[in-house]
Design a protein around this motif. Structure first.
Motif, PDB file in Angstrom:
ATOM      1  N   PRO A 146      31.636  -2.760 -14.122  1.00 48.19           N
ATOM      2  CA  PRO A 146      32.243  -2.780 -12.778  1.00 48.19           C
ATOM      3  C   PRO A 146      32.458  -4.180 -12.219  1.00 48.19           C
ATOM      4  O   PRO A 146      33.384  -4.396 -11.428  1.00 48.19           O
ATOM      5  N   GLY A 147      31.641  -5.145 -12.585  1.00 49.77           N
ATOM      6  CA  GLY A 147      31.791  -6.481 -12.034  1.00 49.77           C
ATOM      7  C   GLY A 147      32.350  -7.498 -13.001  1.00 49.77           C
ATOM      8  O   GLY A 147      32.336  -8.694 -12.721  1.00 49.77           O
ATOM      9  N   LEU A 148      32.823  -7.034 -14.157  1.00 50.51           N
ATOM     10  CA  LEU A 148      33.340  -7.950 -15.169  1.00 50.51           C
ATOM     11  C   LEU A 148      34.852  -8.027 -15.050  1.00 50.51           C
ATOM     12  O   LEU A 148      35.567  -7.074 -15.359  1.00 50.51           O
ATOM     13  N   GLY A 149      35.356  -9.164 -14.580  1.00 47.11           N
ATOM     14  CA  GLY A 149      36.785  -9.309 -14.334  1.00 47.11           C
ATOM     15  C   GLY A 149      37.599  -9.584 -15.581  1.00 47.11           C
ATOM     16  O   GLY A 149      37.076  -9.950 -16.638  1.00 47.11           O
ATOM     17  N   ASP A 150      38.921  -9.429 -15.465  1.00 47.10           N
ATOM     18  CA  ASP A 150      39.817  -9.644 -16.595  1.00 47.10           C
ATOM     19  C   ASP A 150      39.790 -11.100 -17.061  1.00 47.10           C
ATOM     20  O   ASP A 150      39.853 -11.381 -18.262  1.00 47.10           O
ATOM     21  N   ALA A 151      39.705 -12.053 -16.118  1.00 42.63           N
ATOM     22  CA  ALA A 151      39.692 -13.463 -16.493  1.00 42.63           C
ATOM     23  C   ALA A 151      38.443 -13.798 -17.302  1.00 42.63           C
ATOM     24  O   ALA A 151      38.491 -14.555 -18.277  1.00 42.63           O
ATOM     25  N   ALA A 152      37.298 -13.225 -16.900  1.00 39.75           N
ATOM     26  CA  ALA A 152      36.052 -13.468 -17.619  1.00 39.75           C
ATOM     27  C   ALA A 152      36.127 -12.902 -19.028  1.00 39.75           C
ATOM     28  O   ALA A 152      35.712 -13.547 -19.998  1.00 39.75           O
ATOM     29  N   LEU A 153      36.665 -11.696 -19.160  1.00 38.89           N
ATOM     30  CA  LEU A 153      36.800 -11.084 -20.480  1.00 38.89           C
ATOM     31  C   LEU A 153      37.742 -11.888 -21.366  1.00 38.89           C
ATOM     32  O   LEU A 153      37.482 -12.081 -22.561  1.00 38.89           O
ATOM     33  N   ALA A 154      38.844 -12.367 -20.790  1.00 40.95           N
ATOM     34  CA  ALA A 154      39.787 -13.169 -21.562  1.00 40.95           C
ATOM     35  C   ALA A 154      39.115 -14.443 -22.066  1.00 40.95           C
ATOM     36  O   ALA A 154      39.326 -14.870 -23.214  1.00 40.95           O
ATOM     37  N   SER A 155      38.296 -15.060 -21.226  1.00 39.86           N
ATOM     38  CA  SER A 155      37.590 -16.274 -21.616  1.00 39.86           C
ATOM     39  C   SER A 155      36.594 -15.994 -22.743  1.00 39.86           C
ATOM     40  O   SER A 155      36.463 -16.773 -23.693  1.00 39.86           O
ATOM     41  N   LEU A 156      35.883 -14.870 -22.648  1.00 40.24           N
ATOM     42  CA  LEU A 156      34.920 -14.509 -23.689  1.00 40.24           C
ATOM     43  C   LEU A 156      35.621 -14.196 -25.009  1.00 40.24           C
ATOM     44  O   LEU A 156      35.139 -14.570 -26.081  1.00 40.24           O
ATOM     45  N   LEU A 157      36.758 -13.507 -24.944  1.00 43.77           N
ATOM     46  CA  LEU A 157      37.517 -13.212 -26.164  1.00 43.77           C
ATOM     47  C   LEU A 157      37.995 -14.501 -26.833  1.00 43.77           C
ATOM     48  O   LEU A 157      37.953 -14.634 -28.060  1.00 43.77           O
ATOM     49  N   ASP A 158      38.459 -15.435 -26.023  1.00 43.63           N
ATOM     50  CA  ASP A 158      38.908 -16.722 -26.565  1.00 43.63           C
ATOM     51  C   ASP A 158      37.740 -17.462 -27.221  1.00 43.63           C
ATOM     52  O   ASP A 158      37.887 -18.041 -28.305  1.00 43.63           O
ATOM     53  N   ALA A 159      36.586 -17.445 -26.554  1.00 43.83           N
ATOM     54  CA  ALA A 159      35.412 -18.113 -27.112  1.00 43.83           C
ATOM     55  C   ALA A 159      34.981 -17.462 -28.430  1.00 43.83           C
ATOM     56  O   ALA A 159      34.638 -18.150 -29.398  1.00 43.83           O
ATOM     57  N   ALA A 160      35.010 -16.135 -28.479  1.00 44.66           N
ATOM     58  CA  ALA A 160      34.624 -15.420 -29.698  1.00 44.66           C
ATOM     59  C   ALA A 160      35.557 -15.774 -30.855  1.00 44.66           C
ATOM     60  O   ALA A 160      35.120 -15.914 -32.008  1.00 44.66           O
ATOM     61  N   GLN A 161      36.841 -15.936 -30.552  1.00 41.16           N
ATOM     62  CA  GLN A 161      37.809 -16.301 -31.593  1.00 41.16           C
ATOM     63  C   GLN A 161      37.515 -17.712 -32.135  1.00 41.16           C
ATOM     64  O   GLN A 161      37.600 -17.956 -33.333  1.00 41.16           O
ATOM     65  N   LYS A 162      37.178 -18.613 -31.237  1.00 47.14           N
ATOM     66  CA  LYS A 162      36.867 -19.977 -31.671  1.00 47.14           C
ATOM     67  C   LYS A 162      35.603 -20.019 -32.529  1.00 47.14           C
ATOM     68  O   LYS A 162      35.550 -20.705 -33.552  1.00 47.14           O
ATOM     69  N   VAL A 163      34.585 -19.266 -32.124  1.00 44.42           N
ATOM     70  CA  VAL A 163      33.342 -19.252 -32.891  1.00 44.42           C
ATOM     71  C   VAL A 163      33.552 -18.591 -34.245  1.00 44.42           C
ATOM     72  O   VAL A 163      32.920 -18.964 -35.240  1.00 44.42           O
ATOM     73  N   ASP A 164      34.472 -17.641 -34.312  1.00 44.93           N
ATOM     74  CA  ASP A 164      34.817 -17.027 -35.596  1.00 44.93           C
ATOM     75  C   ASP A 164      35.280 -18.103 -36.579  1.00 44.93           C
ATOM     76  O   ASP A 164      34.899 -18.089 -37.761  1.00 44.93           O
TER      77      ASP A 164
END
Length: 375
Positions: free
Chosen positions: A306-324
């Motif tokens: 409920p409190g996790l915004g789209d911008a935060a999720l986009a940032s986490l997805l980008d970070a996960a891709q970089k760590v991959d």
């Protein structure tokens, strides 16, 4: 018939049954329960014991079937144990177990004990397991999770006449102990026994058997065995310190960086998929089920989303891709080039979002993930 492990003593007062099936992934708890059953059986005259370990597809089930029907000249009653380490008896084993289960009805000369690992949902619905459950007693052993581990340790200490100090010091002692043995119940048991040898119960009154934090720190080894899936739960719960410690533990145990990244990244992707489903009008329970989120993670997702915004999720997805890329040997600007350091940073970013205060109902916050690095 299902029996909770904690109810064994009460169950034994009503008498032994002829068939027990123990299944779960806590070897210590299974072993202790089986030992208690054997001890009770010996008091009832079950003086002979045979053990059959099912190894491979070519196991001869005829021996196990014959054991139940034959007694030596020196025994009135016997225990027949069947151990299936992989939890898969095969076609012949399925038929044999059903036959053993049916034969156990009314047979007070043989106590049959079937030992199994943790079983998946499909196996629990198999005909052979259904027969064991219908004609005997089944006992499931769930893991002792991190939240209840301090209480479990305290109970075990009490059984040998020991306890921690009251108040905050005692809680810190139990938390320290739990941190060192998390995920390794056999080691926890050994450390508890070691405390009994190092600090024999003595003294009188309130000080009798009390263990200090210093005594526990000096005695307890760091024997935690970490699990990548437990790491994912710690991250979703926003437990940054615990997650960092678990990643250090996984590294020291030689776990694959790629596997640890997969566990973290898969939850980030699942959060995005469930979030999108909710935005499309899908009810939370259905969105979670569609994305194969269940068990302990269900409540964590329900709390975080409920409190996790789209911008935060986009940032986490980008970070996960970089760590991959980093764990596969690629360099990324502004990121640690060591794979484990990058994993620590990714976990800290997810923890920060999952631990952040939830927005009031009706608001849709859009927070950006932190970019700081741990260590």
């Amino acid at each position: 018939m299902h029996l909770a492990p904690a109810h064994l003593s009460e169950h034994l007062k009503r008498g032994l049954k002829s068939l027990y099936t123990l299944h779960g992934d806590e070897p210590l708890l299974v072993q202790e329960f089986a030992d208690a059953l054997r001890a009770a059986a010996r008091l009832k005259g079950y003086t002979e014991r045979t053990v059959h370990t099912v190894a491979g597809a070519h196991f001869d089930w005829s021996e196990a079937l014959a054991s139940g029907g034959s007694l030596s000249l020196f025994a009135d009653k016997q225990i027949v144990e069947i151990r299936i380490p992989n939890g898969k008896p095969g076609k012949d084993g399925s038929a044999a177990l059903q036959q053993l289960a049916e034969r156990a009805q009314g047979d007070d000369s043989t106590l049959t004990l079937v030992l199994l690992p943790r079983l998946d949902g499909a196996t629990l619905k198999a005909a052979w397991f259904g027969a064991l459950d219908s004609f005997g007693v089944t006992v499931k052993f769930d893991p002792v999770d991190r939240r209840t581990l301090p209480q479990w340790i305290a109970q075990r200490l009490q059984l040998q006449g020991q306890r921690v100090a009251g108040g905050d010091e005692g809680q810190r002692t139990l938390q320290f102990f739990a941190d060192r043995v998390e995920g390794n119940l056999l080691a926890a048991h050994q450390e508890i026994q070691k405390l009994a040898l190092l600090y024999p119960v003595q003294g009188e009154g309130e000080s009798r058997g009390v263990l200090s934090l210093a005594q526990v720190e000096n005695a307890v080894l760091n024997v935690a065995r970490y699990d990548v899936f437990k790491l994912a739960e710690a991250v979703l719960a926003g437990q940054a310190v615990r997650a960092a410690r678990m990643i250090d533990g996984l590294q020291s145990e030689g776990e694959s960086e790629v596997l640890v990244h997969w566990a973290l990244a898969e939850d980030i992707r699942s959060l995005k998929r469930v979030k999108d489903a909710l935005a499309a009008g899908r009810p939370m329970p259905m969105a979670l089920r569609d994305n194969r989120v269940w068990g302990a993670k269900e409540k964590l997702y329900e709390r975080v989303l409920p409190g996790l915004g789209d911008a935060a999720l986009a940032s986490l997805l980008d970070a996960a891709q970089k760590v991959d890329g980093i764990v596969k040997g690629l360099r990324q600007p502004d990121w640690p080039q060591d794979g484990w350091q990058a994993l620590q940073r990714l976990a800290a970013m997810v923890c920060a979002q999952c631990a952040a205060p939830r927005a009031p109902s009706g608001h849709s916050p859009h927070r950006s993930a932190p970019t700081g690095s741990r260590g």
